[in-house]
Scaffold this active site. Structure first.
Site, PDB file in Angstrom:
ATOM      1  N   ARG A 113      16.562   7.496   9.883  1.00 41.79           N
ATOM      2  CA  ARG A 113      16.171   7.083  11.247  1.00 41.79           C
ATOM      3  C   ARG A 113      15.054   7.976  11.785  1.00 41.79           C
ATOM      4  O   ARG A 113      15.314   9.101  12.237  1.00 41.79           O
ATOM      5  CB  ARG A 113      17.371   7.176  12.196  1.00 41.79           C
ATOM      6  CG  ARG A 113      18.431   6.121  11.988  1.00 41.79           C
ATOM      7  CD  ARG A 113      19.500   6.179  13.054  1.00 41.79           C
ATOM      8  NE  ARG A 113      20.272   7.409  13.072  1.00 41.79           N
ATOM      9  CZ  ARG A 113      21.291   7.697  12.261  1.00 41.79           C
ATOM     10  NH1 ARG A 113      21.665   6.835  11.337  1.00 41.79           N
ATOM     11  NH2 ARG A 113      21.941   8.845  12.383  1.00 41.79           N
ATOM     12  N   ALA A 129       0.841  -1.207   0.000  1.00 39.46           N
ATOM     13  CA  ALA A 129       0.000   0.000   0.000  1.00 39.46           C
ATOM     14  C   ALA A 129       0.872   1.252   0.000  1.00 39.46           C
ATOM     15  O   ALA A 129       0.612   2.217  -0.729  1.00 39.46           O
ATOM     16  CB  ALA A 129      -0.907  -0.013   1.223  1.00 39.46           C
ATOM     17  N   TYR A 130       1.932   1.225   0.808  1.00 39.73           N
ATOM     18  CA  TYR A 130       2.840   2.371   0.872  1.00 39.73           C
ATOM     19  C   TYR A 130       3.476   2.615  -0.495  1.00 39.73           C
ATOM     20  O   TYR A 130       3.543   3.750  -0.975  1.00 39.73           O
ATOM     21  CB  TYR A 130       3.917   2.107   1.932  1.00 39.73           C
ATOM     22  CG  TYR A 130       4.916   3.232   2.099  1.00 39.73           C
ATOM     23  CD1 TYR A 130       4.590   4.378   2.820  1.00 39.73           C
ATOM     24  CD2 TYR A 130       6.206   3.137   1.558  1.00 39.73           C
ATOM     25  CE1 TYR A 130       5.504   5.413   2.983  1.00 39.73           C
ATOM     26  CE2 TYR A 130       7.125   4.165   1.723  1.00 39.73           C
ATOM     27  CZ  TYR A 130       6.774   5.293   2.440  1.00 39.73           C
ATOM     28  OH  TYR A 130       7.697   6.313   2.599  1.00 39.73           O
TER      29      TYR A 130
HETATM   30  P1  NAP Z   1       7.615  10.183  10.716  1.00 39.77           P
HETATM   31  O1  NAP Z   1       8.746  10.396  11.634  1.00 39.77           O
HETATM   32  O2  NAP Z   1       6.607   9.136  11.023  1.00 39.77           O
HETATM   33  O3  NAP Z   1       6.889  11.595  10.507  1.00 39.77           O
HETATM   34  C1  NAP Z   1       5.751  11.698   9.706  1.00 39.77           C
HETATM   35  C2  NAP Z   1       5.173  13.073   9.875  1.00 39.77           C
HETATM   36  O4  NAP Z   1       4.000  13.171   9.059  1.00 39.77           O
HETATM   37  C3  NAP Z   1       4.737  13.354  11.315  1.00 39.77           C
HETATM   38  O5  NAP Z   1       4.928  14.699  11.610  1.00 39.77           O
HETATM   39  C4  NAP Z   1       3.247  13.028  11.253  1.00 39.77           C
HETATM   40  O6  NAP Z   1       2.466  13.680  12.243  1.00 39.77           O
HETATM   41  C5  NAP Z   1       2.946  13.605   9.885  1.00 39.77           C
HETATM   42  N1  NAP Z   1       1.628  13.211   9.406  1.00 39.77           N
HETATM   43  C6  NAP Z   1       1.120  11.980   9.202  1.00 39.77           C
HETATM   44  N2  NAP Z   1      -0.143  12.065   8.808  1.00 39.77           N
HETATM   45  C7  NAP Z   1      -0.459  13.382   8.753  1.00 39.77           C
HETATM   46  C8  NAP Z   1      -1.616  14.106   8.428  1.00 39.77           C
HETATM   47  N3  NAP Z   1      -2.772  13.504   8.085  1.00 39.77           N
HETATM   48  N4  NAP Z   1      -1.583  15.458   8.454  1.00 39.77           N
HETATM   49  C9  NAP Z   1      -0.448  16.095   8.801  1.00 39.77           C
HETATM   50  N5  NAP Z   1       0.677  15.463   9.165  1.00 39.77           N
HETATM   51  C10 NAP Z   1       0.666  14.114   9.136  1.00 39.77           C
HETATM   52  O7  NAP Z   1       8.119   9.819   9.242  1.00 39.77           O
HETATM   53  P2  NAP Z   1       9.377  10.352   8.401  1.00 39.77           P
HETATM   54  O8  NAP Z   1      10.286   9.199   8.233  1.00 39.77           O
HETATM   55  O9  NAP Z   1       9.898  11.620   8.938  1.00 39.77           O
HETATM   56  O10 NAP Z   1       8.677  10.582   6.990  1.00 39.77           O
HETATM   57  C11 NAP Z   1       8.504  11.853   6.383  1.00 39.77           C
HETATM   58  C12 NAP Z   1       8.240  11.637   4.917  1.00 39.77           C
HETATM   59  O11 NAP Z   1       9.376  10.990   4.309  1.00 39.77           O
HETATM   60  C13 NAP Z   1       7.047  10.721   4.637  1.00 39.77           C
HETATM   61  O12 NAP Z   1       6.335  11.205   3.518  1.00 39.77           O
HETATM   62  C14 NAP Z   1       7.703   9.383   4.314  1.00 39.77           C
HETATM   63  O13 NAP Z   1       6.885   8.571   3.535  1.00 39.77           O
HETATM   64  C15 NAP Z   1       8.937   9.854   3.582  1.00 39.77           C
HETATM   65  N6  NAP Z   1      10.036   8.879   3.539  1.00 39.77           N
HETATM   66  C16 NAP Z   1      10.658   8.480   4.674  1.00 39.77           C
HETATM   67  C17 NAP Z   1      11.724   7.596   4.584  1.00 39.77           C
HETATM   68  C18 NAP Z   1      12.484   7.128   5.817  1.00 39.77           C
HETATM   69  O14 NAP Z   1      13.414   6.307   5.679  1.00 39.77           O
HETATM   70  N7  NAP Z   1      12.186   7.624   7.012  1.00 39.77           N
HETATM   71  C19 NAP Z   1      12.145   7.095   3.335  1.00 39.77           C
HETATM   72  C20 NAP Z   1      11.483   7.535   2.193  1.00 39.77           C
HETATM   73  C21 NAP Z   1      10.448   8.432   2.319  1.00 39.77           C
HETATM   74  P3  NAP Z   1       2.085  12.919  13.639  1.00 39.77           P
HETATM   75  O15 NAP Z   1       3.267  13.046  14.543  1.00 39.77           O
HETATM   76  O16 NAP Z   1       0.888  13.688  14.094  1.00 39.77           O
HETATM   77  O17 NAP Z   1       1.765  11.489  13.296  1.00 39.77           O
END
Ligand code: NAP
Length: 276
Positions: free
Chosen positions: A231, A192-193
């Site tokens: 991370r 799904a992701y």
């Molecule tokens: P994370 O630490 O889980 O942070 C996700 C952020 O998105 C949090 O601030 C969360 O808020 C917010 N969010 C989720 N649903 C939301 C909504 N409906 N409205 C507003 N904010 C919302 O994840 P991350 O790793 O930093 O990911 C950030 C982005 O990078 C994402 O798009 C992810 O798919 C992408 N990404 C990450 C990686 C990785 O290795 N980490 C790799 C590729 C892409 P809450 O705290 O309220 O939940």
């Protein structure tokens, strides 16, 4: 109305979004808005950056909530007359071991990652000022998932003429197919992701094309990117990159110089354009 340039980051309270806000506070000449769906978490994140001597502003934004998106839109319109930098970072992912039924994971993941991001774009892209930058945080998983799609789907997702409506229909069909448990038979990968991020990358290509068609003289640059494996709460502690390192490519795209004519409509990782 303020003539100060303004940058907005979605999902800024933690992870990569928080690091993007931190970097923009240091490098962007203007006001930086950390947005979060939960005001308490958002304000706490702002306070943390203030302790570092940085001065982000806060605005509530839940990308799943149309009213919340429109409230931010009206605020930006009224206070700044638009927006200079928009980073669509907010996203969710179910953990690999999560036992939530796939149909539910498909609906919930697509709702935020694709439809929520699209709704933000629908409301905020018309506000993007000349020389503005839009960064849609996708993932390398969009590329690996594209490779697992049927040839027919791959052709559609790589088409240079696919419309936003056609993409929305395909993303909706994935959720419907997942509910009927026919998604694999219909040519979808079992992620799904991954499908949600295919949606974000293809949406970015379409949006960049629309900018070329309708606002070419405004010199707006819009791209999708992958931050790398970072991370965060989403990816866990074993990922090689720190959030600040993960922020580098999104921030690079958000701060492309005014005289650059690209990248635009590309998928970028490690500051390098990748083949879609
Ligand atoms: P994370 O630490 O889980 O942070 C996700 C952020 O998105 C949090 O601030 C969360 O808020 C917010 N969010 C989720 N649903 C939301 C909504 N409906 N409205 C507003 N904010 C919302 O994840 P991350 O790793 O930093 O990911 C950030 C982005 O990078 C994402 O798009 C992810 O798919 C992408 N990404 C990450 C990686 C990785 O290795 N980490 C790799 C590729 C892409 P809450 O705290 O309220 O939940």
């Amino acid at each position: 109305m303020s003539s100060t340039p303004v940058a907005v980051v979605t999902g800024g309270n933690k992870g990569i979004g928080f690091a993007i806000v931190r970097a923009l506070c240091k490098q962007f000449q203007g006001d930086v808005y950390l947005t979060a769906r939960d005001p308490g978490n958002g304000q706490a994140a702002v306070a943390k950056l203030q302790e570092e001597g940085l001065h982000p502003f806060f605005h509530q934004l839940d990308i799943d909530d149309m009213q919340s998106i429109r409230t931010l839109r009206d605020f930006l319109k009224e206070k700044y007359g638009g927006v200079n930098v928009l980073v669509n970072n907010a996203g969710i992912a179910f953990k690999v071991l999560d036992t939530t039924p796939f149909a539910v994971q498909a609906e919930v993941t697509l709702k935020t990652n694709f439809f929520g991001t699209r709704n933000v774009c629908t409301e905020l892209l018309p506000l993007v000022k000349p020389y503005g930058k839009v960064v849609n945080v996708s993932s390398f998983v969009s590329i690996s998932s594209l490779a697992k799609c049927s040839k027919e789907l791959q052709q559609k997702f790589c088409s240079d003429t696919i419309t936003e409506e056609e993409l929305v229909k395909l993303m909706t069909k994935f959720v419907e197919d997942a509910k009927k448990n026919t998604h694999e038979k219909e040519g979808w990968p079992n992620t799904a992701y991954g499908v949600s991020k295919i949606g974000v990358t293809v949406l970015s290509r379409i949006q960049a094309r629309m900018i070329n068609e309708k606002r070419k003289s405004d010199h707006i640059l819009l791209n999708a990117c992958c931050p790398g494996w970072v991370r965060t709460d989403m990816a866990g502690p074993k990922a090689p990159k720190s959030p600040d390192e993960g922020a580098q490519t999104p921030v690079y795209l958000a701060l492309l110089p005014a005289d650059s004519d690209g990248p635009h409509g590309q998928f970028v990782s490690d500051k390098t354009v990748r083949t879609w």
